[in-house]
Design a protein around this motif. Structure first.
Motif, PDB file in Angstrom:
ATOM      1  N   ALA A  80      26.365   2.624  -0.446  1.00  0.00           N
ATOM      2  CA  ALA A  80      25.752   1.782   0.572  1.00  0.00           C
ATOM      3  C   ALA A  80      24.767   2.594   1.413  1.00  0.00           C
ATOM      4  O   ALA A  80      24.809   3.826   1.452  1.00  0.00           O
ATOM      5  CB  ALA A  80      26.826   1.187   1.477  1.00  0.00           C
ATOM      6  N   PHE A  81      23.851   1.884   2.081  1.00  0.00           N
ATOM      7  CA  PHE A  81      22.993   2.539   3.055  1.00  0.00           C
ATOM      8  C   PHE A  81      23.887   3.253   4.076  1.00  0.00           C
ATOM      9  O   PHE A  81      25.014   2.808   4.346  1.00  0.00           O
ATOM     10  CB  PHE A  81      22.111   1.516   3.764  1.00  0.00           C
ATOM     11  CG  PHE A  81      20.895   1.106   2.980  1.00  0.00           C
ATOM     12  CD1 PHE A  81      19.622   1.389   3.443  1.00  0.00           C
ATOM     13  CD2 PHE A  81      21.016   0.413   1.766  1.00  0.00           C
ATOM     14  CE1 PHE A  81      18.491   1.019   2.725  1.00  0.00           C
ATOM     15  CE2 PHE A  81      19.898   0.035   1.036  1.00  0.00           C
ATOM     16  CZ  PHE A  81      18.624   0.340   1.510  1.00  0.00           C
ATOM     17  N   SER A  82      23.395   4.303   4.660  1.00  0.00           N
ATOM     18  CA  SER A  82      24.199   5.097   5.589  1.00  0.00           C
ATOM     19  C   SER A  82      24.542   4.290   6.840  1.00  0.00           C
ATOM     20  O   SER A  82      23.896   3.285   7.158  1.00  0.00           O
ATOM     21  CB  SER A  82      23.435   6.352   6.015  1.00  0.00           C
ATOM     22  OG  SER A  82      22.309   5.995   6.814  1.00  0.00           O
ATOM     23  N   ASP A  83      25.577   4.741   7.547  1.00  0.00           N
ATOM     24  CA  ASP A  83      25.952   4.087   8.806  1.00  0.00           C
ATOM     25  C   ASP A  83      24.771   4.064   9.770  1.00  0.00           C
ATOM     26  O   ASP A  83      24.576   3.076  10.504  1.00  0.00           O
ATOM     27  CB  ASP A  83      27.131   4.821   9.447  1.00  0.00           C
ATOM     28  CG  ASP A  83      28.425   4.640   8.658  1.00  0.00           C
ATOM     29  OD1 ASP A  83      28.484   3.717   7.821  1.00  0.00           O
ATOM     30  OD2 ASP A  83      29.362   5.432   8.881  1.00  0.00           O
ATOM     31  N   GLU A  84      23.985   5.144   9.784  1.00  0.00           N
ATOM     32  CA  GLU A  84      22.839   5.219  10.691  1.00  0.00           C
ATOM     33  C   GLU A  84      21.779   4.180  10.322  1.00  0.00           C
ATOM     34  O   GLU A  84      21.222   3.497  11.203  1.00  0.00           O
ATOM     35  CB  GLU A  84      22.228   6.625  10.643  1.00  0.00           C
ATOM     36  CG  GLU A  84      23.091   7.735  11.215  1.00  0.00           C
ATOM     37  CD  GLU A  84      24.236   8.144  10.292  1.00  0.00           C
ATOM     38  OE1 GLU A  84      25.172   8.789  10.777  1.00  0.00           O
ATOM     39  OE2 GLU A  84      24.185   7.795   9.078  1.00  0.00           O
ATOM     40  N   ASP A  85      21.507   4.040   9.037  1.00  0.00           N
ATOM     41  CA  ASP A  85      20.523   3.053   8.601  1.00  0.00           C
ATOM     42  C   ASP A  85      21.004   1.635   8.882  1.00  0.00           C
ATOM     43  O   ASP A  85      20.224   0.766   9.318  1.00  0.00           O
ATOM     44  CB  ASP A  85      20.248   3.203   7.101  1.00  0.00           C
ATOM     45  CG  ASP A  85      19.243   4.309   6.801  1.00  0.00           C
ATOM     46  OD1 ASP A  85      18.657   4.867   7.763  1.00  0.00           O
ATOM     47  OD2 ASP A  85      19.049   4.619   5.606  1.00  0.00           O
ATOM     48  N   ARG A  86      22.272   1.377   8.646  1.00  0.00           N
ATOM     49  CA  ARG A  86      22.795   0.032   8.893  1.00  0.00           C
ATOM     50  C   ARG A  86      22.790  -0.295  10.383  1.00  0.00           C
ATOM     51  O   ARG A  86      22.475  -1.414  10.785  1.00  0.00           O
ATOM     52  CB  ARG A  86      24.197  -0.093   8.298  1.00  0.00           C
ATOM     53  CG  ARG A  86      24.111  -0.301   6.783  1.00  0.00           C
ATOM     54  CD  ARG A  86      25.305   0.129   5.983  1.00  0.00           C
ATOM     55  NE  ARG A  86      26.596  -0.246   6.508  1.00  0.00           N
ATOM     56  CZ  ARG A  86      27.730   0.364   6.158  1.00  0.00           C
ATOM     57  NH1 ARG A  86      27.675   1.387   5.306  1.00  0.00           N
ATOM     58  NH2 ARG A  86      28.873  -0.027   6.624  1.00  0.00           N
ATOM     59  N   ALA A  87      23.104   0.699  11.213  1.00  0.00           N
ATOM     60  CA  ALA A  87      23.055   0.492  12.666  1.00  0.00           C
ATOM     61  C   ALA A  87      21.619   0.238  13.115  1.00  0.00           C
ATOM     62  O   ALA A  87      21.365  -0.605  13.985  1.00  0.00           O
ATOM     63  CB  ALA A  87      23.636   1.703  13.390  1.00  0.00           C
ATOM     64  N   ALA A  88      20.671   0.955  12.508  1.00  0.00           N
ATOM     65  CA  ALA A  88      19.262   0.760  12.848  1.00  0.00           C
ATOM     66  C   ALA A  88      18.818  -0.655  12.508  1.00  0.00           C
ATOM     67  O   ALA A  88      18.065  -1.295  13.261  1.00  0.00           O
ATOM     68  CB  ALA A  88      18.401   1.787  12.117  1.00  0.00           C
ATOM     69  N   PHE A  89      19.283  -1.158  11.353  1.00  0.00           N
ATOM     70  CA  PHE A  89      18.936  -2.523  10.968  1.00  0.00           C
ATOM     71  C   PHE A  89      19.485  -3.522  11.981  1.00  0.00           C
ATOM     72  O   PHE A  89      18.777  -4.433  12.430  1.00  0.00           O
ATOM     73  CB  PHE A  89      19.461  -2.853   9.573  1.00  0.00           C
ATOM     74  CG  PHE A  89      19.214  -4.288   9.183  1.00  0.00           C
ATOM     75  CD1 PHE A  89      18.010  -4.661   8.609  1.00  0.00           C
ATOM     76  CD2 PHE A  89      20.164  -5.268   9.421  1.00  0.00           C
ATOM     77  CE1 PHE A  89      17.751  -5.985   8.277  1.00  0.00           C
ATOM     78  CE2 PHE A  89      19.928  -6.594   9.096  1.00  0.00           C
ATOM     79  CZ  PHE A  89      18.707  -6.950   8.516  1.00  0.00           C
ATOM     80  N   LEU A  90      20.748  -3.375  12.352  1.00  0.00           N
ATOM     81  CA  LEU A  90      21.361  -4.318  13.288  1.00  0.00           C
ATOM     82  C   LEU A  90      20.697  -4.253  14.659  1.00  0.00           C
ATOM     83  O   LEU A  90      20.529  -5.276  15.332  1.00  0.00           O
ATOM     84  CB  LEU A  90      22.861  -4.047  13.404  1.00  0.00           C
ATOM     85  CG  LEU A  90      23.684  -4.349  12.148  1.00  0.00           C
ATOM     86  CD1 LEU A  90      25.139  -3.934  12.340  1.00  0.00           C
ATOM     87  CD2 LEU A  90      23.610  -5.833  11.784  1.00  0.00           C
ATOM     88  N   ASP A  91      20.292  -3.070  15.089  1.00  0.00           N
ATOM     89  CA  ASP A  91      19.588  -2.935  16.373  1.00  0.00           C
ATOM     90  C   ASP A  91      18.236  -3.640  16.317  1.00  0.00           C
ATOM     91  O   ASP A  91      17.852  -4.345  17.262  1.00  0.00           O
ATOM     92  CB  ASP A  91      19.383  -1.455  16.713  1.00  0.00           C
ATOM     93  CG  ASP A  91      20.658  -0.768  17.171  1.00  0.00           C
ATOM     94  OD1 ASP A  91      21.621  -1.483  17.520  1.00  0.00           O
ATOM     95  OD2 ASP A  91      20.688   0.477  17.183  1.00  0.00           O
TER      96      ASP A  91
END
Length: 336
Positions: free
Chosen positions: A295-306
């Motif tokens: 999966a995309f990294s936690d950082e990338d997924r958090a960036a998407f949600l932000d």
């Protein structure tokens, strides 16, 4: 005398048949989704229930996959005018004509399946309020399965936002375009029925798509790689009816439609096997040649949600009217 009586009975029977035929209603239901989708099967069951509950006085023919040439994003135009009597209404396709409804909840506005389930009753209430003012009767709702949106790519593996910035990405709604643009990703809307060819010919390199539904458009034939990015804010479909057609039904027929629609919601508003179904879909796609990456990294997924959260706020403000109020109602329900 006997011949006269028989002739009179025949005339009476024929007249009764004509009268019965005259009051029977045959409706068309426009469904833009492919026939193989689970939602399409639910609509077929809905139509069968209506026919059964009305003893055949109302029949509904479901036309799948855009076969009536009625575009999903034009539903707010053709359904109130009665181009067909019913149609599947999805807020994600209404950004142009009903921006307030489209801004009720967008892709990435929830961070977990639990949040989506919590918000669903409020979403339904808002939809009923808005559509009721547009000569569209929300006869009922159909829940989407809890979905995980993955990035499917044609030739090269992608599992970071950095890599995705070098690709052309297909999305299905305006909010996704805005969110990915904030992340530096080039995104464009391509319709469901045009996606296969768009990937095959290189119009786009990648697409956002749920693994659970990938088989319905043979995505495995044009995409070699996939990687999970975010939980889908799967707002429910509305089983919409033209107000004019609805007013032409009897009370009993309206009750039958409402009952059949309630059964659809009862069947679909169930999520206990969501993760099991997701993993089964990925396994099937893997057997068909798709490589599922990490999966995309936690950082990338958090960036998407932000980025999605920012898009949501902007869309509600731009839509104006009651859109900010609708967004706040959802946030209140979510305890934010």
């Amino acid at each position: 005398m006997t011949k006269v009586i028989r002739r009179s009975l025949s005339i009476a029977l024929f007249a009764g048949f004509v009268a019965s035929s005259a009051i029977a209603a045959d409706w068309k239901f426009n469904n833009g989704l492919p026939e193989g989708r689970g939602e399409s099967k639910q609509l077929e069951s809905f139509a069968a229930d209506v026919a059964d509950l009305t003893d055949g006085s109302l029949t509904i023919d479901v036309f799948h996959g855009g076969s009536l040439n009625l575009k999903d994003n034009d539903v707010a135009r053709w359904l109130p005018r009665g181009a067909v009597q019913m149609g599947l209404v999805w807020a994600n396709y209404l950004g142009r004509d009903v921006p307030a409804l489209n801004a009720v909840m967008i892709q990435g506005s929830v961070g977990s399946p639990e949040e989506l389930i919590t918000a669903l009753p409020e979403i339904q209430e808002i939809y009923a309020e808005v559509l009721g003012e547009m000569d569209i009767v929300p006869t009922g709702f159909m829940a989407l399965p809890l979905l995980k949106a993955s990035i499917f790519c044609r030739e090269k593996p992608v599992r970071t936002l950095e890599d995705l910035r070098t690709r052309k990405l297909r999305v299905w709604s305006n909010d996704q375009v805005e969110t990915f643009t904030k992340l530096g990703v080039s995104a464009q809307i391509v319709g469901q029925n045009d996606l296969y060819v768009a990937l095959q010919t290189g119009v786009v390199d990648c697409t956002v798509y749920p693994a659970l539904f990938a088989h319905t458009i043979s995505l495995n034939e044009v995409a070699k790689y996939a990687s999970y990015l975010y939980p889908v804010a799967g707002v429910p479909y509305v089983l919409g009816a033209s107000q004019g057609a609805w007013d032409g039904l009897t009370d009993a027929e309206r009750d039958a439609v409402s009952t059949a629609a309630a059964r659809v919601w009862e069947r679909t508003n169930e999520y206990s096997k969501a993760e099991e179904n997701e993993q089964a879909a990925r396994a099937k796609l893997t057997d068909q040649g798709v490589t599922f990456l990490d999966a995309f990294s936690d950082e990338d997924r958090a960036a998407f949600l932000d980025a999605a959260s920012s898009t949501w706020e902007e869309m509600a403000e731009d839509a104006g009217g009651k859109a900010p109020e609708y967004r706040q109602r959802i946030l209140d329900v979510l305890g934010r």
